[in-house]
Design an enzyme around this catalytic site. Structure first.
Site, PDB file in Angstrom:
ATOM      1  N   ARG A  14      -2.343  -0.240  13.640  1.00 45.47           N
ATOM      2  CA  ARG A  14      -2.544  -1.666  13.417  1.00 45.47           C
ATOM      3  C   ARG A  14      -1.844  -2.483  14.502  1.00 45.47           C
ATOM      4  O   ARG A  14      -0.676  -2.250  14.808  1.00 45.47           O
ATOM      5  CB  ARG A  14      -2.014  -2.086  12.041  1.00 45.47           C
ATOM      6  CG  ARG A  14      -2.672  -1.329  10.902  1.00 45.47           C
ATOM      7  CD  ARG A  14      -2.191  -1.801   9.540  1.00 45.47           C
ATOM      8  NE  ARG A  14      -2.773  -0.991   8.487  1.00 45.47           N
ATOM      9  CZ  ARG A  14      -2.589  -1.191   7.188  1.00 45.47           C
ATOM     10  NH1 ARG A  14      -1.809  -2.196   6.790  1.00 45.47           N
ATOM     11  NH2 ARG A  14      -3.155  -0.409   6.289  1.00 45.47           N
ATOM     12  N   ARG A  41       7.149  -2.867   9.497  1.00 44.11           N
ATOM     13  CA  ARG A  41       5.850  -3.265  10.039  1.00 44.11           C
ATOM     14  C   ARG A  41       5.740  -2.710  11.460  1.00 44.11           C
ATOM     15  O   ARG A  41       6.360  -3.227  12.381  1.00 44.11           O
ATOM     16  CB  ARG A  41       5.704  -4.786  10.023  1.00 44.11           C
ATOM     17  CG  ARG A  41       4.256  -5.264  10.036  1.00 44.11           C
ATOM     18  CD  ARG A  41       4.191  -6.778   9.918  1.00 44.11           C
ATOM     19  NE  ARG A  41       4.685  -7.251   8.639  1.00 44.11           N
ATOM     20  CZ  ARG A  41       3.980  -7.306   7.521  1.00 44.11           C
ATOM     21  NH1 ARG A  41       2.725  -6.889   7.528  1.00 44.11           N
ATOM     22  NH2 ARG A  41       4.498  -7.769   6.398  1.00 44.11           N
ATOM     23  N   GLU A  70       6.401  -5.883  -0.050  1.00 40.42           N
ATOM     24  CA  GLU A  70       5.194  -5.094  -0.279  1.00 40.42           C
ATOM     25  C   GLU A  70       5.406  -3.615   0.027  1.00 40.42           C
ATOM     26  O   GLU A  70       5.961  -3.247   1.061  1.00 40.42           O
ATOM     27  CB  GLU A  70       4.048  -5.624   0.576  1.00 40.42           C
ATOM     28  CG  GLU A  70       2.728  -4.897   0.316  1.00 40.42           C
ATOM     29  CD  GLU A  70       1.622  -5.349   1.246  1.00 40.42           C
ATOM     30  OE1 GLU A  70       0.574  -4.669   1.265  1.00 40.42           O
ATOM     31  OE2 GLU A  70       1.792  -6.357   1.946  1.00 40.42           O
ATOM     32  N   SER A  89      -0.680  -1.220  -2.473  1.00 38.52           N
ATOM     33  CA  SER A  89      -1.653  -2.144  -3.053  1.00 38.52           C
ATOM     34  C   SER A  89      -2.850  -1.352  -3.553  1.00 38.52           C
ATOM     35  O   SER A  89      -3.023  -0.183  -3.210  1.00 38.52           O
ATOM     36  CB  SER A  89      -2.102  -3.182  -2.016  1.00 38.52           C
ATOM     37  OG  SER A  89      -2.782  -2.546  -0.948  1.00 38.52           O
ATOM     38  N   ARG A  92       7.095   2.517   5.010  1.00 36.54           N
ATOM     39  CA  ARG A  92       7.741   1.566   4.107  1.00 36.54           C
ATOM     40  C   ARG A  92       8.473   2.264   2.965  1.00 36.54           C
ATOM     41  O   ARG A  92       9.495   1.774   2.483  1.00 36.54           O
ATOM     42  CB  ARG A  92       6.704   0.589   3.553  1.00 36.54           C
ATOM     43  CG  ARG A  92       6.204  -0.390   4.595  1.00 36.54           C
ATOM     44  CD  ARG A  92       5.284  -1.425   4.018  1.00 36.54           C
ATOM     45  NE  ARG A  92       4.823  -2.323   5.074  1.00 36.54           N
ATOM     46  CZ  ARG A  92       3.961  -3.312   4.890  1.00 36.54           C
ATOM     47  NH1 ARG A  92       3.475  -3.551   3.687  1.00 36.54           N
ATOM     48  NH2 ARG A  92       3.593  -4.076   5.903  1.00 36.54           N
TER      49      ARG A  92
END
Length: 415
Positions: free
Chosen positions: A255, A270, A342, A345, A383
């Site tokens: 990403r 991140r 976060e 999800s 994470r």
């Protein structure tokens, strides 16, 4: 991609949902105008082709009437002039349909990120914790400097304890998804443009594209295993008796992290490349809400067994991507930052992705329709290691290993 007939019947709903999601440049009226012209041309072309075929039949078996020959030539000329217009209209309609986001469910909170609603909470929040970057770098487990030397900023090496921890988390995650009937898969780390578009990863603005593209090739590096898993059954019809199909794909994820200004980016939280175990489900339309809750329950089970405090939030419309009709985020408690951040999800994309990639179900009565797709993160490894260090490490000391991970360390309780 939404069905244009659904858009026609529900124009106000589609426009409202697009606005709530923040897709302000979507012009639903233009989509319908293009479709109106397309329908007119299809009707006219069908009529001309039928007439041409009738005339051709009358010309068989003898010397053709010159008037009939002339009429057939006129029809062919007219078709030659309008068929290219239809082709261009269909391309334009397809492109504009792909810009229209999925319609949100009624129970999705309205507003931006701050309007997301807490659904449930688990665990006791610690008052203090260990910074993962300082801790892992100090022990020689994490090296961003050498990662930057060979690949650029936000790339890294894992070594010794942290590399072993990542492996343990993956093995535990695989064990959990297998227990729940998922098929474990490894997937391609690149996908074609059709798959990328079909998954619906459309940025709200042109500077938010998150994918790395391969120059000179119709390929992009995947941002999540959701992409190749969605394409696994592209252009297929699945029998109703075989649904649901539940897959868990392990992959590297790439990403650019575009549009993340102002978000928490320290260390591993991140990065441009990380590994992830992703759950994916193909199911009947009437079962997708039930499957969404099942995926969420698996995620909660994983984090309860690891022992990381968390809460679950129902994501507000303004923070939903184009494909999702509803999305839950599971956020862990960061004792370092004293807030929830976060972690995983799960999303219900209804028929949005399946329609774009032509994935359908054949009902027991023979009827064929578009099925529904869902996705959810089992373990996002980078994470997760942040959360584990913050909650289980001692300052200048050992990292305690959660009980469920100890079998993957030969029974050791700390490293």
């Amino acid at each position: 991609m939404l069905d244009v007939n659904f858009i026609r019947k529900n124009q106000d709903l589609v426009e409202k949902s697009a606005r709530e999601k923040g897709y302000t440049d979507v012009d639903v009226s233009e989509v319908l105008t293009i479709d109106d012209r397309r329908r007119e041309l299809v009707k006219k072309i069908d009529s001309l082709r039928q007439k041409r075929n009738e005339l051709s039949s009358r010309m068989k078996g003898g010397k053709p009437d010159p008037a009939l020959i002339a009429e057939v030539k006129d029809i062919k000329a007219e078709l030659s002039s309008i068929e290219p217009e239809l082709t261009e209209l269909e391309k334009d309609l397809d492109a504009k349909l792909k810009r229209v986001p999925n319609v949100i469910f009624d129970d999705v909170p309205l507003g931006g990120e701050e309007c997301s609603v807490e659904v449930t909470k688990w665990g006791d929040n610690k008052a203090s914790g260990v910074d993962h970057l300082d801790y892992a770098t100090g022990r020689g487990w994490l090296d961003f400097e050498r990662g930057a030397k060979v690949a650029g900023a936000k790339f890294y090496y894992l070594k010794d304890g942290l590399a072993l921890l990542e492996n343990a988390l993956l093995q535990f995650g695989i064990k959990k998804v297998l227990e729940h009937g998922f098929h474990f898969m490894t997937v391609p780390d690149m996908v074609s443009g059709r798959i990328l578009e079909g998954c619906g990863f459309n940025p709200r603005t042109s500077n938010q594209s998150d994918e790395y593209y391969i120059e000179g090739e119709d390929l992009a590096m995947i941002a999540t295993a959701e992409m190749p898993l969605t394409g696994f059954h592209m252009d297929e019809i699945i029998d109703e008796k075989d649904l649901p199909l539940c897959y868990a794909g392990y992959s590297a994820c790439f990403r650019k992290e575009a549009g993340t200004y102002g978000k928490y980016t320290r260390g591993l939280f991140r990065v441009h490349q990380f590994n992830k175990l992703e759950m994916y489900v193909f199911c009947l339309p009437e079962k997708s809400k039930e499957m969404h809750e099942k995926i969420l329950a698996i995620e909660e089970e994983i984090w309860q067994e690891i022992g990381i405090p968390y809460h679950v939030i129902n994501i507000a419309a303004g923070d939903l991507g184009a494909p999702a009709a509803k999305k839950y985020d599971l956020e862990y408690w960061s004792p370092v930052n004293q807030k929830y951040q976060e972690l995983t999800s799960c999303s219900n994309c209804t028929d949005f992705q399946a329609r774009s990639l032509n994935i359908r179900v054949r009902r027991e009565d023979g009827a064929v329709e578009v099925l529904h797709t869902l996705n959810g993160t089992a373990i996002s490894l980078a994470r997760t290691m942040v959360a584990l260090i913050e909650n289980y490490a001692e300052v200048d000391g050992k990292l305690h290993i959660p009980e469920v991970l100890q079998p993957y360390f030969g029974g050791a309780t700390e490293i």
